[in-house]
Scaffold this active site. Structure first.
Site, mmCIF file in Angstrom:
data_model
loop_
_atom_site.group_PDB
_atom_site.id
_atom_site.type_symbol
_atom_site.label_atom_id
_atom_site.label_comp_id
_atom_site.label_asym_id
_atom_site.label_seq_id
_atom_site.Cartn_x
_atom_site.Cartn_y
_atom_site.Cartn_z
ATOM 1 C CD GLU A 427 -2.060 1.415 2.922
ATOM 2 O OE1 GLU A 427 -1.786 0.541 3.752
ATOM 3 O OE2 GLU A 427 -2.610 2.479 3.207
ATOM 4 C CG ASP A 500 0.471 1.836 6.760
ATOM 5 O OD1 ASP A 500 1.570 1.349 6.411
ATOM 6 O OD2 ASP A 500 0.103 2.991 6.475
ATOM 7 C CG ASP A 502 -3.135 2.375 9.966
ATOM 8 O OD1 ASP A 502 -3.508 1.614 9.048
ATOM 9 O OD2 ASP A 502 -2.654 3.503 9.751
ATOM 10 C CG ASP A 504 -7.094 4.487 6.648
ATOM 11 O OD1 ASP A 504 -8.309 4.238 6.803
ATOM 12 O OD2 ASP A 504 -6.637 5.599 6.306
#
Ligand code: 0RA
Length: 637
Positions: A427, A500, A502, A504
């Protein structure tokens, strides 16, 4: 004397049987990893299910004990304890120690469990350090223990049964830690399978009790596979009120189907044979699909629907948005295919086809609103298909798969051997840059993809394919898509989604997984798809470096290793914050990284999960995520 000699001979034969299982356990239960471990439970439960299907048992309880043992208890007739004429030992002992002995004891010709499992409870005994059986039957409570499959002494009569005490069988077993890689049972894996069994065997109450956690669930569905379909459709929008249900029996083969059309674009028909999820399909599925396509086309023709289409409604048109469960029960099922989940009995095809054709035709005539909804949806799907074709869908597809040139963004690896090659789907462009510097170019390819892609749960393939990132991904993977998909063309056997650590990142990962699951499920079924696990923190203390994946782990390291005062704690907010060296060490180096393989062992469960996660309804999604946050770490939490 002669009796003893006989007994000796039998015992030798018995030991040979169980030794074979201990030597090559994978031949009997598939594997010795966590899947094999869970199969032990399914095997024992199958025996109780058979007892329920024979009409003698209505409650089955599975208990996970704190010492890694499991007990399965039922209120059936109890395993017979009388002397077995051939072996001259109590039937219970023979059932527990002779391979495939189970069925021979019963005159019931209709034994349903089979295939993948159905190897006999003696296999579970062979693979257990200890196993205890308690039987309540003929007015007495009996008990017999086994040690690595061998009887510990003789069958014991414990006590008379109390007034009103129910007959039944309880089998408790301690899986052999020398055979199994793990002996930790996963509640939600068992829960999923037991729920499925409860749907497939209406009326039977199945409980899962976890003494390790003090948790308990009970399943009982009077509506059977109708309730299964309703469950699968929980977050989807149905197009008609009543779930279609058809059933019948021919030549001892019992056939049931439940169907409910939805406004979605994903169709999902799950087929079972003798309670086994036949993921590879087979003759029952073929018979069903043929009948379905014929019935719907006949209805459309005789009711003037879809007359403006040129050509028939295809199977795919008809199955768009259609959720269904097909379940057959066969006295002698033959399972074929790579994973033995394809039904092979040739006579089943015609029986299912004939039965569904006749009953579904009649059903549609009697339920014109339902007929209108199902046929109307198929017509709409056909129109969309034709429109997409007109709108150069074909050329778009060609550019997605046909072109031989790889996407410009792909930094390919040198290896041309798919088994050795990995692709990281990364990403963001900056993380992609780091990954390109960090990788080992011999076998690691990098494809940076920026941002979110279209939700494949909600859009037809042609819409999803308008997205350039998805086209790049398909081209890089080499498999093609849709009708042209070919697993053998996969250029990498490790497809690693790296996003990531997290919310998102988790969302983006789920979007890619949804696309792969809906459009290229074979990749997941073959175990080619992984999620990278980048660390959240790096803790330094006394010259050592610790990369930690979770908050809890961070607290633990700081507490236990650094005595509460670490030298340094660095938080990695995203992949882009790591320098190439850190990214290599923590996330990409096969020696030190952690990869999470994404599996879809249970297709119906995966179907349900993706529809809940990616569909429209919000409340069930929140509920689902709350319930499954432990076992679905890669999900958008
Ligand atoms: C053989 C014959 C009969 C029952 C069973 C096996 C049986 C096995 C298991 C395993 C777990 N629970 C079970 N319950 C029953 C039929 C005996 C009869 O005719 O009474």
């Amino acid at each position: 004397m002669s009796q003893n000699a006989n007994y000796g001979a039998d015992q030798i034969q018995v030991l040979e049987g169980l030794e074979a299982v201990q030597k090559r356990p994978a031949m009997y239960i598939g594997s010795t990893d966590d899947r094999g471990l869970h199969h032990l439970v399914y095997e024992v439960v199958d025996n109780s299910i058979d007892e329920a299907l024979a009409g003698h048992c209505d409650t089955i309880e599975v208990t996970l004990h704190e010492d890694s043992s499991v007990s399965v208890s039922d209120d059936g007739r109890g395993i017979p304890v009388d002397m077995h004429s051939e072996y001259d030992r109590p039937a219970l002992e023979v059932i527990m120690t002779v391979l495939h002995a189970g069925g021979k004891f019963d005159n019931k010709s209709y034994q349903v469990s089979g295939g993948l499992h159905g190897v006999g409870v003696s296999v579970v005994n062979a693979l257990s350090q200890w196993l205890d059986v308690e039987v309540k039957r003929d007015g007495y409570v009996y008990e017999h223990g086994f040690d690595h499959g061998e009887p510990k002494g003789d069958l014991r009569e414990l006590r008379p049964m109390d007034e009103g005490e129910e007959t039944g069988t309880t089998i408790q077993f301690w899986p052999d830690t020398e055979i199994f890689e793990t002996t930790t049972y996963d509640f939600s894996t068992l829960e999923t399978r037991l729920r499925e069994l409860a749907f497939l065997n209406p009326g039977v109450e199945i409980a899962l009790i976890d003494e390790r956690e003090d948790a308990e669930t009970r399943f009982q569905y009077e509506g059977g596979i109708r309730e299964f379909v309703a469950y699968l459709n929980e977050t989807r929008t149905p197009l008609h009120e009543e779930i279609v249900y058809l059933d019948g029996t021919e030549d001892d083969i019992q056939v049931e189907i439940a169907l409910h059309a939805t406004d979605g674009v994903q169709g999902s028909i799950h087929a079972f044979a003798n309670n086994i999820n036949t993921r590879e399909g087979g003759t029952h599925m073929t018979g069903f699909k043929t009948a379905l396509t014929r019935v719907i086309n006949e209805y459309a023709a005789s009711h003037g629907m879809g007359t403006d289409l040129d050509g028939n409604l295809t199977g795919e048109d008809i199955r768009e948005g259609l959720t269904g469960v097909l379940s057959i029960k066969h006295p002698d099922p033959q399972f074929e295919g790579q994973t033995k989940t394809k039904l092979g009995n040739s006579e089943v095809r015609g029986i299912v086809e004939g039965l569904i054709h006749e009953q579904f035709t009649a059903y549609l005539e009697e339920h014109p609103d339902t007929a209108e909804a199902i046929v109307g949806k198929a017509v709409e799907a056909a129109k969309a298909r034709l429109a997409a074709k007109k709108a150069e869908e074909l050329t778009r597809r060609k550019s997605a798969l046909g072109s031989s040139s790889l996407p410009g963004k792909l930094a390919d690896c040198q290896s041309r051997d798919p088994e050795l090659s990995e692709i990281f789907i990364v990403e963001g462009d900056s993380a992609g840059g780091s990954a390109k510097q960090a990788r080992n170019p011999e076998f690691q390819a990098i494809l940076p993809l920026f941002g979110k892609v279209l939700n494949a749960e909600k859009h037809r393939l042609d819409k999803v394919l308008e997205n350039e990132k998805i086209r790049d991904l398909i081209t890089a993977l080499g498999t093609g898509i849709g009708d042209e998909f070919d697993i053998d063309d996969t250029r990498y056997h490790k497809i690693i989604i790296m996003s990531d650590a997290d919310v998102d990142g988790a969302h983006i990962r789920t979007l890619y997984l949804t696309f792969l699951y809906r459009q290229m499920p074979e990749l997941l079924e073959n175990g080619y798809v992984y999620a990278a696990q980048p660390p959240l923190y790096r803790v330094r203390h006394n010259g050592e470096t610790y990369d930690v994946m979770t908050e809890a782990e961070r607290e633990q390291i700081i507490e236990e290793v650094c005595d509460g005062s670490p030298d340094q704690v660095q938080r990695f907010k995203g992949l882009g914050e790591m320098n190439p060296q850190q990214l290599w060490e923590t996330t990409m180096n096969p020696e030190s990284r952690i990869l999470k393989r994404i599996t879809v062992e249970d297709a119906a469960a995966a179907d349900k999960m993706f529809s809940v996660l990616m569909g429209d309804a919000v409340a069930p999604r929140k509920e689902f995520i709350k319930e499954h946050s432990d076992d679905a770490e890669w999900v958008d939490i």
